[in-house]
Motif scaffolding. Structure first.
Motif, PDB file in Angstrom:
ATOM      1  N   LYS A  17       0.854  -1.191   0.000  1.00 20.65           N
ATOM      2  CA  LYS A  17       0.000   0.000   0.000  1.00 20.65           C
ATOM      3  C   LYS A  17       0.884   1.231   0.000  1.00 20.65           C
ATOM      4  CE  LYS A  17      -4.582  -0.394   2.010  1.00 20.65           C
ATOM      5  NZ  LYS A  17      -4.831  -1.804   1.698  1.00 20.65           N
ATOM      6  N   ILE A  18       0.590   2.169  -0.870  1.00 19.07           N
ATOM      7  CA  ILE A  18       1.379   3.399  -0.939  1.00 19.07           C
ATOM      8  C   ILE A  18       0.443   4.582  -0.706  1.00 19.07           C
ATOM      9  CG2 ILE A  18       2.885   4.807  -2.402  1.00 19.07           C
ATOM     10  CD1 ILE A  18       3.459   2.065  -3.924  1.00 19.07           C
ATOM     11  N   ASP A  19       0.775   5.389   0.277  1.00 17.05           N
ATOM     12  CA  ASP A  19      -0.083   6.519   0.625  1.00 17.05           C
ATOM     13  C   ASP A  19       0.217   7.740  -0.229  1.00 17.05           C
ATOM     14  OD1 ASP A  19      -1.656   5.379   2.632  1.00 17.05           O
ATOM     15  OD2 ASP A  19      -0.059   5.659   4.119  1.00 17.05           O
ATOM     16  N   LYS A  20      -0.791   8.613  -0.338  1.00 22.57           N
ATOM     17  CA  LYS A  20      -0.602   9.897  -1.034  1.00 22.57           C
ATOM     18  C   LYS A  20       0.533  10.669  -0.378  1.00 22.57           C
ATOM     19  CE  LYS A  20      -4.724  11.070  -3.495  1.00 22.57           C
ATOM     20  NZ  LYS A  20      -6.125  10.836  -3.222  1.00 22.57           N
ATOM     21  N   GLY A  21       1.401  11.252  -1.194  1.00 22.69           N
ATOM     22  CA  GLY A  21       2.467  12.094  -0.663  1.00 22.69           C
ATOM     23  C   GLY A  21       3.756  11.371  -0.327  1.00 22.69           C
ATOM     24  N   GLU A  22       3.777  10.045  -0.474  1.00 21.80           N
ATOM     25  CA  GLU A  22       5.017   9.314  -0.160  1.00 21.80           C
ATOM     26  C   GLU A  22       6.108   9.611  -1.195  1.00 21.80           C
ATOM     27  OE1 GLU A  22       5.486   5.441   1.671  1.00 21.80           O
ATOM     28  OE2 GLU A  22       3.357   5.077   1.334  1.00 21.80           O
ATOM     29  N   PHE A  23       7.362   9.438  -0.751  1.00 20.11           N
ATOM     30  CA  PHE A  23       8.531   9.525  -1.630  1.00 20.11           C
ATOM     31  C   PHE A  23       9.218   8.174  -1.492  1.00 20.11           C
ATOM     32  CE2 PHE A  23      12.846  11.195  -2.778  1.00 20.11           C
ATOM     33  CZ  PHE A  23      12.513  11.784  -3.980  1.00 20.11           C
ATOM     34  N   LEU A  24       8.673   7.206  -2.219  1.00 19.29           N
ATOM     35  CA  LEU A  24       8.988   5.798  -1.986  1.00 19.29           C
ATOM     36  C   LEU A  24      10.016   5.251  -2.973  1.00 19.29           C
ATOM     37  CD1 LEU A  24       7.571   3.111  -0.447  1.00 19.29           C
ATOM     38  CD2 LEU A  24       7.007   2.668  -2.829  1.00 19.29           C
ATOM     39  N   ALA A  25      11.023   4.583  -2.433  1.00 19.58           N
ATOM     40  CA  ALA A  25      12.026   3.937  -3.279  1.00 19.58           C
ATOM     41  C   ALA A  25      11.766   2.440  -3.357  1.00 19.58           C
ATOM     42  CB  ALA A  25      13.417   4.186  -2.721  1.00 19.58           C
ATOM     43  N   VAL A  26      11.886   1.900  -4.575  1.00 24.58           N
ATOM     44  CA  VAL A  26      11.849   0.452  -4.772  1.00 24.58           C
ATOM     45  C   VAL A  26      13.284   0.032  -5.076  1.00 24.58           C
ATOM     46  CG1 VAL A  26      10.913  -1.431  -6.153  1.00 24.58           C
ATOM     47  CG2 VAL A  26       9.508   0.589  -5.694  1.00 24.58           C
ATOM     48  N   ALA A  27      13.870  -0.718  -4.153  1.00 25.64           N
ATOM     49  CA  ALA A  27      15.281  -1.074  -4.276  1.00 25.64           C
ATOM     50  C   ALA A  27      15.428  -2.548  -4.620  1.00 25.64           C
ATOM     51  CB  ALA A  27      15.997  -0.775  -2.965  1.00 25.64           C
ATOM     52  N   GLU A  74      14.526   3.933 -12.312  1.00 21.68           N
ATOM     53  CA  GLU A  74      15.968   4.189 -12.245  1.00 21.68           C
ATOM     54  C   GLU A  74      16.344   5.541 -12.873  1.00 21.68           C
ATOM     55  OE1 GLU A  74      18.755   1.160 -12.178  1.00 21.68           O
ATOM     56  OE2 GLU A  74      17.322  -0.480 -12.415  1.00 21.68           O
ATOM     57  N   PRO A  75      15.766   6.630 -12.350  1.00 23.70           N
ATOM     58  CA  PRO A  75      15.985   7.943 -12.973  1.00 23.70           C
ATOM     59  C   PRO A  75      17.432   8.431 -12.907  1.00 23.70           C
ATOM     60  CG  PRO A  75      14.917   8.206 -10.838  1.00 23.70           C
ATOM     61  CD  PRO A  75      14.916   6.737 -11.147  1.00 23.70           C
ATOM     62  N   THR A  76      18.253   7.819 -12.063  1.00 24.92           N
ATOM     63  CA  THR A  76      19.633   8.291 -11.927  1.00 24.92           C
ATOM     64  C   THR A  76      20.650   7.342 -12.556  1.00 24.92           C
ATOM     65  OG1 THR A  76      19.947   7.202  -9.780  1.00 24.92           O
ATOM     66  CG2 THR A  76      19.038   9.421  -9.736  1.00 24.92           C
ATOM     67  N   ALA A  77      20.169   6.264 -13.172  1.00 31.29           N
ATOM     68  CA  ALA A  77      21.082   5.213 -13.641  1.00 31.29           C
ATOM     69  C   ALA A  77      22.034   5.684 -14.737  1.00 31.29           C
ATOM     70  CB  ALA A  77      20.297   3.997 -14.109  1.00 31.29           C
ATOM     71  N   HIS A 132      19.092   0.943  -7.892  1.00 38.34           N
ATOM     72  CA  HIS A 132      19.923  -0.048  -7.211  1.00 38.34           C
ATOM     73  C   HIS A 132      21.130   0.642  -6.568  1.00 38.34           C
ATOM     74  CE1 HIS A 132      21.371  -0.581 -11.516  1.00 38.34           C
ATOM     75  NE2 HIS A 132      22.426  -0.093 -10.893  1.00 38.34           N
ATOM     76  N   ASP A 133      21.017   1.973  -6.436  1.00 38.44           N
ATOM     77  CA  ASP A 133      22.082   2.778  -5.843  1.00 38.44           C
ATOM     78  C   ASP A 133      21.756   3.048  -4.369  1.00 38.44           C
ATOM     79  OD1 ASP A 133      23.817   4.722  -5.008  1.00 38.44           O
ATOM     80  OD2 ASP A 133      23.597   5.980  -6.800  1.00 38.44           O
ATOM     81  N   SER A 134      22.544   2.449  -3.471  1.00 41.48           N
ATOM     82  CA  SER A 134      22.208   2.531  -2.046  1.00 41.48           C
ATOM     83  C   SER A 134      22.259   3.972  -1.522  1.00 41.48           C
ATOM     84  CB  SER A 134      23.136   1.642  -1.223  1.00 41.48           C
ATOM     85  OG  SER A 134      24.472   1.999  -1.475  1.00 41.48           O
ATOM     86  N   LYS A 135      23.109   4.818  -2.132  1.00 46.98           N
ATOM     87  CA  LYS A 135      23.214   6.209  -1.642  1.00 46.98           C
ATOM     88  C   LYS A 135      21.912   6.979  -1.859  1.00 46.98           C
ATOM     89  CE  LYS A 135      27.074   6.989  -3.704  1.00 46.98           C
ATOM     90  NZ  LYS A 135      28.014   7.776  -4.496  1.00 46.98           N
ATOM     91  N   VAL A 136      21.269   6.671  -2.995  1.00 44.91           N
ATOM     92  CA  VAL A 136      20.023   7.351  -3.356  1.00 44.91           C
ATOM     93  C   VAL A 136      18.900   7.020  -2.350  1.00 44.91           C
ATOM     94  CG1 VAL A 136      18.200   7.289  -5.109  1.00 44.91           C
ATOM     95  CG2 VAL A 136      20.565   7.604  -5.795  1.00 44.91           C
ATOM     96  N   LEU A 137      18.996   5.823  -1.760  1.00 50.56           N
ATOM     97  CA  LEU A 137      17.929   5.346  -0.869  1.00 50.56           C
ATOM     98  C   LEU A 137      17.792   6.176   0.397  1.00 50.56           C
ATOM     99  CD1 LEU A 137      18.545   1.516  -1.082  1.00 50.56           C
ATOM    100  CD2 LEU A 137      16.830   2.878  -2.276  1.00 50.56           C
ATOM    101  N   GLY A 163      23.163  12.522 -10.170  1.00 51.06           N
ATOM    102  CA  GLY A 163      22.051  11.664  -9.746  1.00 51.06           C
ATOM    103  C   GLY A 163      21.460  12.146  -8.433  1.00 51.06           C
ATOM    104  N   MET A 164      22.319  12.513  -7.523  1.00 48.27           N
ATOM    105  CA  MET A 164      21.864  12.987  -6.215  1.00 48.27           C
ATOM    106  C   MET A 164      21.088  14.299  -6.345  1.00 48.27           C
ATOM    107  SD  MET A 164      22.178  11.113  -3.746  1.00 48.27           S
ATOM    108  CE  MET A 164      23.696  10.227  -3.554  1.00 48.27           C
TER     109      MET A 164
END
Ligand SMILES: Nc1ncnc2c1ncn2[C@@H]1O[C@H](COP(=O)(O)OP(=O)(O)O)[C@@H](O)[C@H]1O
Ligand SMILES: [Mg+2]
Length: 230
Positions: A29-39, A169-172, A202-207, A179-180
């Motif tokens: 479930k993803i709520d409105k307004g989240e800034f969610l990463a899928v890693a 993957e917008p920063t790949a 898949h970039d841990s720093k971005v997470l 990217g940051m």
């Protein structure tokens, strides 16, 4: 209220004799307004999951709801409307049209709406300003850096004022510093406009910049808390 809910979705790709379980019994479930990463590492199912949420593909089983609507029950024209009005897309390779300048690229999704040229102009200038490209309105993509191209793609995704933006993957294709700045810009827009962002990486720093991280492994969401208490 949830803007996206995935209920027990699975997707298997058949390649000749072999089968790839790209997603297996994923619920989220993803709520409105989240800034969610899928890693997750390459092949873990990130793109498949974003494609389901973006109604670009259907699961074999399970339910995908976007903004309260079960997308598998929508007719093609309803689905197109949902995609055009409620969802913005940002891709790894920017996907800009080379012969169009910054203004025209950002205008593209608005041409599918009933907005007048004057209304479109107001929105385009608002988002060109929001991504800091005011000096580059008349430039073509090949006259821009990678980071600037991704800024155009972000403005294009936001110009219809969608509730949800999906970024695969917008920063790949960017160096890590650029990217940051792109992730920081997305976060700023998330906070300023309240737009929900779901992005894969898949970039841990971005997470570290995400408000929540969903970890995928072999098409399953892995819950790290269970490992600790297990
Ligand atoms: N159209 C397809 N046909 C066959 N296999 C696919 C297809 N799309 C994805 N896959 C496979 O499904 C798995 C998940 O892929 P994907 O969602 O693209 O992962 P990620 O985006 O995390 O790299 C991978 O093993 C991939 O090879
Ligand atoms: Mg992918």
């Amino acid at each position: 209220m949830a803007i996206v809910s995935l209920v027990d979705i699975s997707k298997t790709y058949k390649m000749g004799q072999s089968e790839v379980h790209a997603l297996q019994n994923v619920s989220l479930k993803i709520d409105k307004g989240e800034f969610l990463a899928v890693a997750g590492s390459s092949g873990s199912g990130k793109t498949t999951m974003l494609n389901m949420i973006g109604c670009l593909d259907y699961p074999d089983s399970g339910k995908v709801c976007v903004d309260g609507a079960d997308v598998t029950l929508l007719k093609p024209n309803q689905l197109a409307r949902l995609r055009n009005r409620k969802i913005g897309f940002i891709f790894q390779s920017f996907n800009l049209i080379p012969v169009l300048n910054v203004y025209e690229n950002i205008e593209l999704p608005l041409l599918l709406s009933t907005k007048t040229a004057k209304e479109r102009e107001k929105l385009i200038l608002k988002f060109i300003d929001a991504v800091g490209l005011g000096e580059h309105i008349h430039h073509k993509p090949d006259e821009l850096s990678g980071g600037q191209r991704q800024r155009v793609a972000i403005a294009r995704a936001l110009t219809t004022e969608p509730d949800l933006v999906l970024a695969d993957e917008p920063t790949a294709n960017l160096d890590s510093k650029t990217g940051m700045t792109i992730i920081d810009l997305m976060l700023e827009l998330n906070q300023h406009f309240g737009t929900t962002f779901i992005f894969s990486t898949h970039d841990s720093k971005v997470l570290e910049h995400a408000s929540r991280v969903v970890n995928l492994e072999d098409g399953r969401i892995i819950n790290q808390l269970e490992e600790v208490t297990g």
